[in-house]
Design an enzyme around this catalytic site. Structure first.
Site, PDB file in Angstrom:
ATOM      1  N   GLY A  71      14.971  -9.176   0.449  1.00 55.07           N
ATOM      2  CA  GLY A  71      14.922  -9.606  -0.681  1.00 55.07           C
ATOM      3  C   GLY A  71      15.781 -10.279  -1.993  1.00 55.07           C
ATOM      4  N   GLU A 116      12.275  -2.594  10.696  1.00 53.79           N
ATOM      5  CA  GLU A 116      12.393  -1.681   9.496  1.00 53.79           C
ATOM      6  C   GLU A 116      11.509  -0.775  10.859  1.00 53.79           C
ATOM      7  OE1 GLU A 116       9.657  -2.853   6.522  1.00 53.79           O
ATOM      8  OE2 GLU A 116      11.129  -1.050   5.094  1.00 53.79           O
ATOM      9  N   GLU A 135      10.587  -8.429  -3.383  1.00 50.86           N
ATOM     10  CA  GLU A 135      11.237  -6.796  -2.802  1.00 50.86           C
ATOM     11  C   GLU A 135       9.948  -6.585  -1.583  1.00 50.86           C
ATOM     12  OE1 GLU A 135      13.230  -5.554  -3.916  1.00 50.86           O
ATOM     13  OE2 GLU A 135      12.958  -6.246  -6.466  1.00 50.86           O
ATOM     14  N   TRP A 164       0.170  -1.041   0.219  1.00 52.67           N
ATOM     15  CA  TRP A 164       0.458   0.002   0.000  1.00 52.67           C
ATOM     16  C   TRP A 164       0.946   1.328   0.266  1.00 52.67           C
ATOM     17  CZ3 TRP A 164       1.671   2.926   4.115  1.00 52.67           C
ATOM     18  CH2 TRP A 164       2.462   2.176   5.092  1.00 52.67           C
ATOM     19  N   LYS A 172      -2.340  -8.420  -7.485  1.00 55.02           N
ATOM     20  CA  LYS A 172      -3.813  -8.150  -6.760  1.00 55.02           C
ATOM     21  C   LYS A 172      -3.640  -6.660  -6.111  1.00 55.02           C
ATOM     22  CE  LYS A 172      -3.308  -9.492  -1.773  1.00 55.02           C
ATOM     23  NZ  LYS A 172      -4.030  -7.541  -1.244  1.00 55.02           N
ATOM     24  N   PRO A 173      -3.749  -5.322  -5.383  1.00 49.77           N
ATOM     25  CA  PRO A 173      -2.645  -4.760  -5.188  1.00 49.77           C
ATOM     26  C   PRO A 173      -3.449  -4.846  -3.468  1.00 49.77           C
ATOM     27  CG  PRO A 173      -5.680  -4.124  -5.982  1.00 49.77           C
ATOM     28  CD  PRO A 173      -5.294  -5.698  -6.217  1.00 49.77           C
ATOM     29  N   CYS A 177       9.810   1.564   1.196  1.00 52.38           N
ATOM     30  CA  CYS A 177      11.144   0.710   1.696  1.00 52.38           C
ATOM     31  C   CYS A 177      12.214   1.277   1.787  1.00 52.38           C
ATOM     32  CB  CYS A 177      10.668   0.090   0.202  1.00 52.38           C
ATOM     33  SG  CYS A 177      10.849   0.796  -0.913  1.00 52.38           S
TER      34      CYS A 177
HETATM   35  P1  NAD Z   1       2.558  -6.728   4.371  1.00 55.06           P
HETATM   36  O1  NAD Z   1       3.528  -7.914   3.308  1.00 55.06           O
HETATM   37  O2  NAD Z   1       1.595  -6.046   5.041  1.00 55.06           O
HETATM   38  O3  NAD Z   1       1.381  -6.081   2.009  1.00 55.06           O
HETATM   39  C1  NAD Z   1       2.179  -6.771   1.309  1.00 55.06           C
HETATM   40  C2  NAD Z   1       0.899  -6.850   0.034  1.00 55.06           C
HETATM   41  O4  NAD Z   1       1.146  -9.242   0.203  1.00 55.06           O
HETATM   42  C3  NAD Z   1       0.064  -7.078   0.093  1.00 55.06           C
HETATM   43  O5  NAD Z   1      -1.023  -6.792  -1.277  1.00 55.06           O
HETATM   44  C4  NAD Z   1      -0.787  -8.084   1.133  1.00 55.06           C
HETATM   45  O6  NAD Z   1      -2.109  -8.318   0.881  1.00 55.06           O
HETATM   46  C5  NAD Z   1      -0.338  -9.114   0.572  1.00 55.06           C
HETATM   47  N1  NAD Z   1      -0.121 -10.218   1.483  1.00 55.06           N
HETATM   48  C6  NAD Z   1      -0.037 -10.355   2.800  1.00 55.06           C
HETATM   49  N2  NAD Z   1      -0.379 -12.198   3.611  1.00 55.06           N
HETATM   50  C7  NAD Z   1      -0.256 -12.053   2.141  1.00 55.06           C
HETATM   51  C8  NAD Z   1       0.388 -13.938   1.782  1.00 55.06           C
HETATM   52  N3  NAD Z   1      -0.168 -14.687   2.723  1.00 55.06           N
HETATM   53  N4  NAD Z   1       0.405 -14.380   0.982  1.00 55.06           N
HETATM   54  C9  NAD Z   1       0.725 -13.672  -0.145  1.00 55.06           C
HETATM   55  N5  NAD Z   1       0.577 -12.046  -0.220  1.00 55.06           N
HETATM   56  C10 NAD Z   1      -0.210 -11.456   1.468  1.00 55.06           C
HETATM   57  O7  NAD Z   1       3.337  -5.317   3.241  1.00 55.06           O
HETATM   58  P2  NAD Z   1       2.600  -3.471   3.398  1.00 55.06           P
HETATM   59  O8  NAD Z   1       2.242  -3.455   4.887  1.00 55.06           O
HETATM   60  O9  NAD Z   1       1.472  -3.625   2.099  1.00 55.06           O
HETATM   61  O10 NAD Z   1       3.819  -2.457   2.637  1.00 55.06           O
HETATM   62  C11 NAD Z   1       5.032  -2.644   3.346  1.00 55.06           C
HETATM   63  C12 NAD Z   1       6.335  -3.380   3.128  1.00 55.06           C
HETATM   64  O11 NAD Z   1       6.567  -2.942   2.131  1.00 55.06           O
HETATM   65  C13 NAD Z   1       7.309  -2.718   4.042  1.00 55.06           C
HETATM   66  O12 NAD Z   1       8.095  -3.819   4.827  1.00 55.06           O
HETATM   67  C14 NAD Z   1       8.287  -1.853   2.895  1.00 55.06           C
HETATM   68  O13 NAD Z   1      10.330  -1.831   2.884  1.00 55.06           O
HETATM   69  C15 NAD Z   1       7.609  -3.301   1.490  1.00 55.06           C
HETATM   70  N6  NAD Z   1       8.190  -2.498   0.771  1.00 55.06           N
HETATM   71  C16 NAD Z   1       9.266  -3.383  -0.025  1.00 55.06           C
HETATM   72  C17 NAD Z   1       9.444  -2.610  -0.879  1.00 55.06           C
HETATM   73  C18 NAD Z   1      10.468  -2.892  -2.065  1.00 55.06           C
HETATM   74  O14 NAD Z   1      10.877  -2.360  -3.286  1.00 55.06           O
HETATM   75  N7  NAD Z   1      11.320  -3.606  -2.005  1.00 55.06           N
HETATM   76  C19 NAD Z   1       8.773  -1.267  -2.080  1.00 55.06           C
HETATM   77  C20 NAD Z   1       8.269  -0.869  -1.095  1.00 55.06           C
HETATM   78  C21 NAD Z   1       7.827  -1.313   0.016  1.00 55.06           C
END
Ligand code: NAD
Length: 476
Positions: free
Chosen positions: A453, A380, A244, A145, A169-170, A278
């Site tokens: 990652g 983090e 990532e 998000w 999937k968003p 991130c």
């Molecule tokens: P999150 O892991 O909670 O969710 C990410 C996505 O995964 C969402 O669409 C979520 O619905 C989905 N998801 C949740 N459980 C899942 C499962 N069991 N199987 C498959 N999909 C599942 O992360 P967030 O809170 O949305 O995002 C923040 C995190 O993303 C931070 O840690 C940030 O550093 C990282 N991030 C990394 C990068 C990068 O390029 N390295 C870029 C942006 C964000």
């Protein structure tokens, strides 16, 4: 808004919905279907049906569709950015940058579509070989998000140009801008089914994408713990995975740095997107010779930041995206106060008052003298909190920078070339900036080391990661 499957707006198969609310005001914006694994299966069918025709198109034609889509996004950038600010919370100015960034990514991939490359290997009398890159097939994309629009660009741009079809999937709190962009891509000429967007929870839709046998590659962006789950869900399936994940980027400031420019770098590096990036600056190491002056100047700038509803003019920081995110940050800062793990220089609590109570606002915060084992340094920090430590020399700065399980980005601020070379050679991170932090133009490969990652996105490298290599041996 409805899901987008096979080029059509589609409801969910079991009639349940997810409300999307503005994190600054708590006001309902719209709702999206809470999809089920059946919806993922339906999207995979659509992607499979579109696959043959799409991969047969010359890459240049696929590139032209991306280019056309970029133009439509630029025309509508204000509307899309407003939607992004409403669902995500970031200031409109940042949302506009992000939407234009999406267009730039599509333009970059359209630009390299004329250079579709392969290789010829001459083997002498026994024969010659031709090596080509072909699409993988159906790819899955799972989006967080925090930067939903840019990250959708990082995945759709190279995957679609390479000739794959996609099920995306968003995140549940920010599905609207992704759905809007998918509709624009369709309007630009993507054949129905090339890009499908299924909304719903991670546990249901995310897991169904990862587990679906016809989805040969999954690119996931999100938290490290979820990334580990994704890996487990994919085990036994021999699936190509790009992960990532999170980061805890160090920023090293040496005593020869240009102080005012560096203060601005730290400010933007940490507080852009309310710290929910991130590769934000998450640990700041300043040479002790300049630490007092540097921290005083930084504190003045942090205290001048204006937090509020991202749609209002002059706002520097929006709210955190959800109550849970704010809770996580509050807990980490409470450790500092309750366990004596550091000294709060400014901020350190949620914002309260009539303009803030309905949203998830947190004070921009600076913490000094943080103990080495504190969660603020080991985990983090995904919010507007910056720990600042003073260091006696470059050796210590590099040692501290590497004392982390992450390895996404890092920066060094200096005018000395030898310092730059040491940081580049010795700090474990996928991207090292010099006198910069955060900037990720479409040309550069981006991704992490260690627990940040596996794999790289962005740049021409990503195009290869969405292709597989095939060899033709010609025996004469
Ligand atoms: P999150 O892991 O909670 O969710 C990410 C996505 O995964 C969402 O669409 C979520 O619905 C989905 N998801 C949740 N459980 C899942 C499962 N069991 N199987 C498959 N999909 C599942 O992360 P967030 O809170 O949305 O995002 C923040 C995190 O993303 C931070 O840690 C940030 O550093 C990282 N991030 C990394 C990068 C990068 O390029 N390295 C870029 C942006 C964000």
């Amino acid at each position: 808004m409805l899901m987008r499957i096979g080029g059509k707006d589609t409801g969910g198969s079991d009639g349940r919905w997810i409300d999307v609310k503005n994190p600054a005001t708590g006001v309902f914006i719209d709702r999206v279907p809470s999809g089920t694994p059946d919806d993922v299966a339906h999207a995979v069918d659509a992607a499979e049906a579109a696959s043959g025709g799409w991969k047969k198109k010359p890459m240049r034609e696929r590139g032209m569709i991306l280019f056309h889509a970029a133009g439509l996004v630029r025309e509508q950038h204000r509307d899309i950015a407003q939607l992004l600010t409403k669902e995500q919370g970031k200031p409109l100015r940042e949302a506009i940058d992000e939407v234009r960034g999406f267009a730039s990514i599509l333009e970059f991939y359209a630009g390299i579509s004329a250079h579709s490359s392969g290789e010829a290997i001459r083997l002498g009398p026994s024969g010659d070989c031709m090596v080509v890159h072909e699409p993988i097939g159906i790819c899955g994309a799972i989006i967080p998000w925090n930067m939903p629009v840019i990250i959708m660009g990082w995945k759709t741009g190279p995957a679609l140009l390479a000739g794959n079809t996609m099920v995306l999937k968003p995140a549940s709190t920010t599905p609207l801008s992704c759905l809007k962009l998918a509709a624009i891509l369709d309007k630009a000429g993507l054949p129905p089914g090339v890009l499908n967007v299924v909304t719903g929870s991670g546990e249901s839709i995310g897991a169904a994408i990862v587990r679906h046998p016809l989805i040969r590659k999954v690119s996931f962006t999100g938290d490290c713990t979820t990334g580990q789950k994704v890996r487990q869900q994919a085990s036994g399936l021999l699936k190509d995975l790009t992960l990532e994940l999170g980061g805890s980027d160090p920023m090293i400031v040496m005593d020869d740095a240009e102080i005012d420019k560096t203060v601005e770098g730290a400010l933007r590096g940490r507080f852009y997107n309310a710290g929910q990036t991130c590769t934000a600056v998450k640990r700041l190491y300043v040479h002790e010779k300049i630490a007092d002056t540097f921290v005083k100047k930084l504190r003045v700038r942090v205290e001048a930041l204006k937090t509020g509803n991202g749609l209002e003019p002059g706002i520097d920081l929006g709210p955190m995206n959800s109550a849970e995110q704010r809770e996580r940050i509050s807990d980490m800062v409470k450790d500092v106060t309750e366990k004596g793990e550091g000294k709060i220089l400014t901020g350190g609590c949620s914002l309260t008052g009539p303009s803030y109570d309905a949203g998830h606002f947190y004070h921009p915060t600076l913490v000094s003298d943080v103990s080495p084992g504190a969660r603020l340094l080991t985990d983090e920090i995904f919010g507007p909190v910056l720990p600042v430590m003073s260091v006696p020399d470059l050796d210590t700065a590099i040692f501290e920078a590497n004392r982390s399980r992450y390895g996404l980005g890092a920066s060094v601020w200096t005018t000395n070339l030898a310092t730059t070379k040491r940081v580049f050679d010795e700090v474990h991170a996928g991207v090292i900036w010099v006198n910069r932090h955060l900037t990720v133009p479409p040309e550069i490969p981006f991704g992490g080391m260690n627990e940040s990652g596996i794999g790289r996105e962005n740049g021409s490298h990503a195009l290869e990661s969405y292709s597989r290599t095939k060899t033709l041996f010609l025996g004469w």
